[in-house]
Design a protein around this motif. Sequence first.
Motif, PDB file in Angstrom:
ATOM      1  N   HIS A 109       0.884  -1.148  -0.003  1.00 44.88           N
ATOM      2  CA  HIS A 109      -0.075   0.034  -0.067  1.00 44.88           C
ATOM      3  C   HIS A 109       0.793   1.265   0.033  1.00 44.88           C
ATOM      4  N   ASN A 110       2.356   1.288   0.019  1.00 49.29           N
ATOM      5  CA  ASN A 110       3.148   2.267   0.129  1.00 49.29           C
ATOM      6  C   ASN A 110       2.613   3.241   1.253  1.00 49.29           C
ATOM      7  N   VAL A 111       2.877   2.654   2.436  1.00 49.08           N
ATOM      8  CA  VAL A 111       2.353   2.994   3.685  1.00 49.08           C
ATOM      9  C   VAL A 111       3.712   3.137   4.609  1.00 49.08           C
ATOM     10  N   PRO A 112       4.087   4.288   5.276  1.00 55.41           N
ATOM     11  CA  PRO A 112       5.068   4.462   6.083  1.00 55.41           C
ATOM     12  C   PRO A 112       4.928   3.234   7.030  1.00 55.41           C
ATOM     13  N   LEU A 113       6.316   2.836   7.504  1.00 56.48           N
ATOM     14  CA  LEU A 113       6.135   1.458   8.580  1.00 56.48           C
ATOM     15  C   LEU A 113       7.244   1.848   9.452  1.00 56.48           C
ATOM     16  N   ILE A 114       6.656   2.075  10.557  1.00 50.04           N
ATOM     17  CA  ILE A 114       7.913   2.365  11.850  1.00 50.04           C
ATOM     18  C   ILE A 114       8.254   0.860  12.357  1.00 50.04           C
ATOM     19  N   ASP A 115       9.531   0.584  12.235  1.00 51.44           N
ATOM     20  CA  ASP A 115      10.225  -0.787  12.593  1.00 51.44           C
ATOM     21  C   ASP A 115      10.273  -0.946  14.326  1.00 51.44           C
ATOM     22  N   ILE A 116       9.298  -1.187  14.952  1.00 53.88           N
ATOM     23  CA  ILE A 116       9.519  -1.219  16.304  1.00 53.88           C
ATOM     24  C   ILE A 116      10.212  -2.739  16.524  1.00 53.88           C
ATOM     25  N   SER A 117       9.838  -3.678  15.803  1.00 52.79           N
ATOM     26  CA  SER A 117      10.580  -4.988  15.989  1.00 52.79           C
ATOM     27  C   SER A 117      12.005  -5.049  16.161  1.00 52.79           C
ATOM     28  N   SER A 118      12.765  -4.438  15.047  1.00 55.92           N
ATOM     29  CA  SER A 118      14.335  -4.361  15.214  1.00 55.92           C
ATOM     30  C   SER A 118      14.660  -3.533  16.172  1.00 55.92           C
ATOM     31  N   ALA A 119      14.142  -2.393  16.568  1.00 54.50           N
ATOM     32  CA  ALA A 119      14.369  -1.635  18.078  1.00 54.50           C
ATOM     33  C   ALA A 119      14.542  -2.674  19.234  1.00 54.50           C
ATOM     34  N   PHE A 120      13.618  -3.550  19.343  1.00 52.95           N
ATOM     35  CA  PHE A 120      13.965  -4.512  20.159  1.00 52.95           C
ATOM     36  C   PHE A 120      14.863  -5.531  20.298  1.00 52.95           C
ATOM     37  N   LEU A 121      15.031  -6.098  19.082  1.00 54.52           N
ATOM     38  CA  LEU A 121      15.796  -7.224  18.557  1.00 54.52           C
ATOM     39  C   LEU A 121      17.213  -6.793  18.843  1.00 54.52           C
ATOM     40  N   LYS A 122      17.699  -5.813  18.450  1.00 58.76           N
ATOM     41  CA  LYS A 122      18.852  -4.861  18.491  1.00 58.76           C
ATOM     42  C   LYS A 122      19.470  -4.646  19.954  1.00 58.76           C
ATOM     43  N   THR A 123      18.558  -4.852  20.877  1.00 59.13           N
ATOM     44  CA  THR A 123      18.966  -4.617  22.160  1.00 59.13           C
ATOM     45  C   THR A 123      19.688  -5.834  22.827  1.00 59.13           C
ATOM     46  N   GLY A 124      19.668  -7.024  22.004  1.00 56.53           N
ATOM     47  CA  GLY A 124      20.147  -8.117  22.694  1.00 56.53           C
ATOM     48  C   GLY A 124      19.499  -9.019  23.493  1.00 56.53           C
ATOM     49  N   ASN A 125      19.192  -8.428  24.748  1.00 62.02           N
ATOM     50  CA  ASN A 125      18.290  -9.275  25.430  1.00 62.02           C
ATOM     51  C   ASN A 125      16.803  -8.444  25.623  1.00 62.02           C
ATOM     52  N   TYR A 126      16.083  -8.503  24.621  1.00 57.72           N
ATOM     53  CA  TYR A 126      14.928  -7.812  24.355  1.00 57.72           C
ATOM     54  C   TYR A 126      13.903  -8.087  25.563  1.00 57.72           C
ATOM     55  N   GLN A 127      13.952  -9.371  25.966  1.00 58.61           N
ATOM     56  CA  GLN A 127      13.057  -9.911  26.961  1.00 58.61           C
ATOM     57  C   GLN A 127      13.031  -9.322  28.373  1.00 58.61           C
TER      58      GLN A 127
END
Length: 227
Positions: A179-197
Motif C-alpha cells: 500500500h506504500n504506507v510508512p512503516l515504523i520498525d518497532i521489531s528491530s528496535a527490540f531485537l537490537k537490544t540483545g536481551n529484548y526479554q
Amino acid sequence: MIQSVCVFGDSVAKGIVFDSVLKKYILLKDSFVSRIEKSNHIAIRNFSKFGCTVTKGGEVLDRHKTELNRYDYTVLEFGGNDCDFNWSEISASPESDHVPNTPVSVFEEYYSRMIDEVRACGGRPVLLSLPPIDAKRYFAWISRGLNPENILRWLGDVEFIYRWHEMYNLAVNRLAILHNVPLIDISSAFLKTGNYQKLICEDGIHPNENGHRLIGETIERYAIANA
C-alpha cells in the motif's frame, strides 16, 4: 510540523502492562503514546482497546472515520491479538484443528481495507510493526490452570509461538510495501537490544515501561529522520 495524531490498535498501543507487584493489568501512565504526546506537544487521540483485533479495530475506525481528516497521521497497530489462539480449547483437545482469532489471510484482507478506508477519509496511515514476544514466558502464562503438556503437544515446540507471531509481523511489513504506507520498525528496535526479554512484561507479550520508552524513542527517531 506534526500537530495531531490518532491511534487505532490493541493493548500495546493503549499502554496496558502487567504489574508484577499488583498482579494485574494496569494502564501505564508513561506509555509510548503519552510520552510522545508530552515531549513533542502533539495532540493524540488514542482509540486503541485492550484485546482488539483488526476486525474489531475496523469497527472502531468506522465510528470515527469522519474525524480522520482532522489529524496529520493515523497510526495503526494490530496483530498481537489476531495471531492468538483459544488456549483452553487447545488444552482440552490438542488433537483437533484450531484456528487463530484472525487467520493470517483474513488479517491481511481486513488490514488492507482499514488502510484504504483511512485514505478514503482523508487520513494519512502509518503502520507500526509488532514488538517481539518471549515465547517461553508467554507459554507459561497461557498454560496457567490448563494442561501445559497438551498445549505443548499441539504446538510442537514452545518457540512455535514466536514464529507464529512473527508471521503476522511479516504480514504487516508486506502490507506497508503493498500500500506504500510508512512503516515504523518497532521489531528491530527490540531485537537490537540483545536481551529484548528485559523489555517485556511477565506475561511474555506486553512491553513493559522500558519497552514503551524504547517504542517512543523509535517513533521519535523515525519522525525526525523523515521530517
